[in-house]
Motif scaffolding. Structure first.
Motif, PDB file in Angstrom:
ATOM      1  N   MET A   1       0.830  -1.206   0.000  1.00 34.05           N
ATOM      2  CA  MET A   1       0.000   0.000   0.000  1.00 34.05           C
ATOM      3  C   MET A   1       0.866   1.259   0.000  1.00 34.05           C
ATOM      4  SD  MET A   1      -2.943  -1.051  -0.309  1.00 34.05           S
ATOM      5  CE  MET A   1      -4.445  -0.449   0.363  1.00 34.05           C
ATOM      6  N   ALA A   2       1.952   1.262   0.767  1.00 34.10           N
ATOM      7  CA  ALA A   2       2.852   2.405   0.806  1.00 34.10           C
ATOM      8  C   ALA A   2       3.500   2.595  -0.559  1.00 34.10           C
ATOM      9  CB  ALA A   2       3.922   2.192   1.881  1.00 34.10           C
ATOM     10  N   LYS A   3       3.877   1.523  -1.211  1.00 38.43           N
ATOM     11  CA  LYS A   3       4.492   1.605  -2.540  1.00 38.43           C
ATOM     12  C   LYS A   3       3.494   2.156  -3.554  1.00 38.43           C
ATOM     13  CE  LYS A   3       8.156   0.276  -4.925  1.00 38.43           C
ATOM     14  NZ  LYS A   3       9.432   0.925  -4.757  1.00 38.43           N
ATOM     15  N   MET A   4       2.249   1.727  -3.468  1.00 37.57           N
ATOM     16  CA  MET A   4       1.222   2.241  -4.377  1.00 37.57           C
ATOM     17  C   MET A   4       1.007   3.737  -4.160  1.00 37.57           C
ATOM     18  SD  MET A   4      -1.607  -0.834  -4.586  1.00 37.57           S
ATOM     19  CE  MET A   4      -2.919   0.310  -4.591  1.00 37.57           C
ATOM     20  N   LYS A   5       0.970   4.164  -2.892  1.00 38.98           N
ATOM     21  CA  LYS A   5       0.791   5.589  -2.598  1.00 38.98           C
ATOM     22  C   LYS A   5       1.960   6.395  -3.149  1.00 38.98           C
ATOM     23  CE  LYS A   5       0.007   8.843   1.189  1.00 38.98           C
ATOM     24  NZ  LYS A   5       0.501   9.915   0.395  1.00 38.98           N
ATOM     25  N   GLU A   6       3.166   5.876  -2.982  1.00 36.66           N
ATOM     26  CA  GLU A   6       4.352   6.554  -3.501  1.00 36.66           C
ATOM     27  C   GLU A   6       4.268   6.696  -5.023  1.00 36.66           C
ATOM     28  OE1 GLU A   6       9.122   5.618  -3.950  1.00 36.66           O
ATOM     29  OE2 GLU A   6       7.982   4.596  -2.381  1.00 36.66           O
ATOM     30  N   MET A   7       3.837   5.634  -5.703  1.00 32.64           N
ATOM     31  CA  MET A   7       3.718   5.683  -7.162  1.00 32.64           C
ATOM     32  C   MET A   7       2.658   6.697  -7.589  1.00 32.64           C
ATOM     33  SD  MET A   7       4.141   1.644  -8.082  1.00 32.64           S
ATOM     34  CE  MET A   7       3.823   1.844  -9.817  1.00 32.64           C
ATOM     35  N   LYS A   8       1.533   6.755  -6.873  1.00 32.43           N
ATOM     36  CA  LYS A   8       0.483   7.724  -7.195  1.00 32.43           C
ATOM     37  C   LYS A   8       0.986   9.148  -6.998  1.00 32.43           C
ATOM     38  CE  LYS A   8      -3.621   4.927  -6.385  1.00 32.43           C
ATOM     39  NZ  LYS A   8      -4.825   4.730  -5.582  1.00 32.43           N
ATOM     40  N   ASP A   9       1.745   9.359  -5.934  1.00 36.72           N
ATOM     41  CA  ASP A   9       2.297  10.694  -5.680  1.00 36.72           C
ATOM     42  C   ASP A   9       3.256  11.105  -6.798  1.00 36.72           C
ATOM     43  OD1 ASP A   9       0.828  10.793  -3.368  1.00 36.72           O
ATOM     44  OD2 ASP A   9       2.528  10.337  -2.029  1.00 36.72           O
ATOM     45  N   LYS A  10       4.095  10.172  -7.237  1.00 37.25           N
ATOM     46  CA  LYS A  10       5.036  10.470  -8.325  1.00 37.25           C
ATOM     47  C   LYS A  10       4.286  10.790  -9.613  1.00 37.25           C
ATOM     48  CE  LYS A  10       9.084   7.911  -6.784  1.00 37.25           C
ATOM     49  NZ  LYS A  10      10.003   6.798  -7.067  1.00 37.25           N
ATOM     50  N   ARG A  11       3.205  10.044  -9.864  1.00 40.47           N
ATOM     51  CA  ARG A  11       2.410  10.286 -11.070  1.00 40.47           C
ATOM     52  C   ARG A  11       1.768  11.672 -11.008  1.00 40.47           C
ATOM     53  NH1 ARG A  11      -1.335   6.758 -14.711  1.00 40.47           N
ATOM     54  NH2 ARG A  11       0.646   5.697 -14.769  1.00 40.47           N
ATOM     55  N   ALA A  12       1.233  12.035  -9.845  1.00 42.60           N
ATOM     56  CA  ALA A  12       0.609  13.353  -9.690  1.00 42.60           C
ATOM     57  C   ALA A  12       1.643  14.458  -9.876  1.00 42.60           C
ATOM     58  CB  ALA A  12      -0.044  13.463  -8.312  1.00 42.60           C
ATOM     59  N   GLN A  13       2.842  14.246  -9.364  1.00 41.98           N
ATOM     60  CA  GLN A  13       3.900  15.233  -9.534  1.00 41.98           C
ATOM     61  C   GLN A  13       4.257  15.384 -11.015  1.00 41.98           C
ATOM     62  OE1 GLN A  13       7.526  14.187  -7.544  1.00 41.98           O
ATOM     63  NE2 GLN A  13       8.570  16.076  -8.125  1.00 41.98           N
ATOM     64  N   MET A  14       4.357  14.274 -11.728  1.00 43.54           N
ATOM     65  CA  MET A  14       4.669  14.336 -13.152  1.00 43.54           C
ATOM     66  C   MET A  14       3.550  15.042 -13.916  1.00 43.54           C
ATOM     67  SD  MET A  14       5.744  11.363 -15.766  1.00 43.54           S
ATOM     68  CE  MET A  14       5.996  11.734 -17.482  1.00 43.54           C
ATOM     69  N   ASP A  15       2.303  14.741 -13.560  1.00 44.92           N
ATOM     70  CA  ASP A  15       1.171  15.407 -14.202  1.00 44.92           C
ATOM     71  C   ASP A  15       1.264  16.921 -14.028  1.00 44.92           C
ATOM     72  OD1 ASP A  15       0.123  13.076 -15.119  1.00 44.92           O
ATOM     73  OD2 ASP A  15      -1.562  13.007 -13.715  1.00 44.92           O
ATOM     74  N   ASN A  16       1.548  17.349 -12.812  1.00 43.99           N
ATOM     75  CA  ASN A  16       1.654  18.790 -12.548  1.00 43.99           C
ATOM     76  C   ASN A  16       2.791  19.428 -13.348  1.00 43.99           C
ATOM     77  OD1 ASN A  16      -0.510  18.832 -10.784  1.00 43.99           O
ATOM     78  ND2 ASN A  16       0.771  18.442  -8.992  1.00 43.99           N
ATOM     79  N   GLU A  17       3.917  18.731 -13.421  1.00 40.61           N
ATOM     80  CA  GLU A  17       5.051  19.254 -14.178  1.00 40.61           C
ATOM     81  C   GLU A  17       4.720  19.322 -15.674  1.00 40.61           C
ATOM     82  OE1 GLU A  17       8.617  17.105 -13.196  1.00 40.61           O
ATOM     83  OE2 GLU A  17       8.419  17.587 -11.072  1.00 40.61           O
ATOM     84  N   MET A  18       4.059  18.277 -16.196  1.00 41.94           N
ATOM     85  CA  MET A  18       3.683  18.272 -17.615  1.00 41.94           C
ATOM     86  C   MET A  18       2.663  19.375 -17.891  1.00 41.94           C
ATOM     87  SD  MET A  18       5.449  16.130 -19.323  1.00 41.94           S
ATOM     88  CE  MET A  18       4.589  15.814 -20.841  1.00 41.94           C
ATOM     89  N   LYS A  19       1.763  19.598 -16.948  1.00 39.93           N
ATOM     90  CA  LYS A  19       0.757  20.653 -17.111  1.00 39.93           C
ATOM     91  C   LYS A  19       1.423  22.025 -17.199  1.00 39.93           C
ATOM     92  CE  LYS A  19      -3.496  19.731 -15.272  1.00 39.93           C
ATOM     93  NZ  LYS A  19      -4.499  19.607 -14.233  1.00 39.93           N
ATOM     94  N   SER A  20       2.498  22.203 -16.448  1.00 40.36           N
ATOM     95  CA  SER A  20       3.194  23.491 -16.482  1.00 40.36           C
ATOM     96  C   SER A  20       4.027  23.657 -17.752  1.00 40.36           C
ATOM     97  CB  SER A  20       4.083  23.645 -15.254  1.00 40.36           C
ATOM     98  OG  SER A  20       5.174  22.744 -15.318  1.00 40.36           O
ATOM     99  N   ILE A  21       4.437  22.547 -18.369  1.00 36.06           N
ATOM    100  CA  ILE A  21       5.261  22.607 -19.579  1.00 36.06           C
ATOM    101  C   ILE A  21       4.398  22.760 -20.826  1.00 36.06           C
ATOM    102  CG2 ILE A  21       6.845  21.308 -21.047  1.00 36.06           C
ATOM    103  CD1 ILE A  21       7.915  20.000 -18.449  1.00 36.06           C
ATOM    104  N   LEU A  22       3.315  21.969 -20.911  1.00 36.57           N
ATOM    105  CA  LEU A  22       2.482  21.925 -22.115  1.00 36.57           C
ATOM    106  C   LEU A  22       1.349  22.941 -22.041  1.00 36.57           C
ATOM    107  CD1 LEU A  22       2.138  18.042 -22.407  1.00 36.57           C
ATOM    108  CD2 LEU A  22       3.802  19.498 -23.562  1.00 36.57           C
TER     109      LEU A  22
END
Length: 153
Positions: free
Chosen positions: A87-108
């Motif tokens: 569960m902790a690993k899944m939460k970490e992966m979701k957090d990383k995905r959300a961070q990438m989404d935010n970064e991509m949103k700021s770039i594109l």
């Protein structure tokens, strides 16, 4: 012509939306019970085959059954023990995905982001379907091995 294409597209999207409906808790519970019943039947068949092939006595069958039960309990305990870590690993992966989404949103720009997100979702869906096919056994997992030494003629 446009109406025909539009109606075909609507039917396609409608059927796609219907296919994506999540099962209800009752359906999930029924499926789980069905799977447990299948597993118990498979285990019983395996035990019967062992008894027949190895000519086991009733006492030996009981001991083998007890061993299988013990190993199943150990596997379940190991699974439960590792649940928090998963569960902790899944939460970490979701957090990383959300961070990438935010970064991509700021770039594109918004249009590029929508296209990027649609492409990513399509690829994810393809991976899900490939996993389902692999679970069903629809495609071979590997090519047959070549013999190490070619037979001499």
């Amino acid at each position: 012509m446009k109406k025909l294409i539009l109606s075909i597209a609507l039917v396609g999207f409608g059927s796609l939306a219907m296919a994506q409906q999540a099962p209800t808790p009752e359906q999930r519970e029924a499926k789980r019970a069905e799977m447990q019943q299948k597993m118990q039947q498979r285990e019983k068949d395996h035990l019967d085959k062992m008894q027949k092939d190895l000519n086991l006595s009733k006492d030996q069958v009981a001991k083998v059954q007890a061993l299988h039960d013990k190993k199943r309990a150990e596997r379940k305990a190991e699974f439960d023990k590792n649940k928090d870590m998963r569960m902790a690993k899944m939460k970490e992966m979701k957090d990383k995905r959300a961070q990438m989404d935010n970064e991509m949103k700021s770039i594109l720009n918004p249009e590029q982001y929508k296209k990027w997100e649609a492409d990513r979702n399509a690829k994810m869906e393809q991976r899900k379907m490939a996993m389902k096919d692999r679970k069903k056994g629809d495609r071979p997992h590997h090519k047959p091995m070549k013999p190490a030494v070619e037979p001499t003629k």
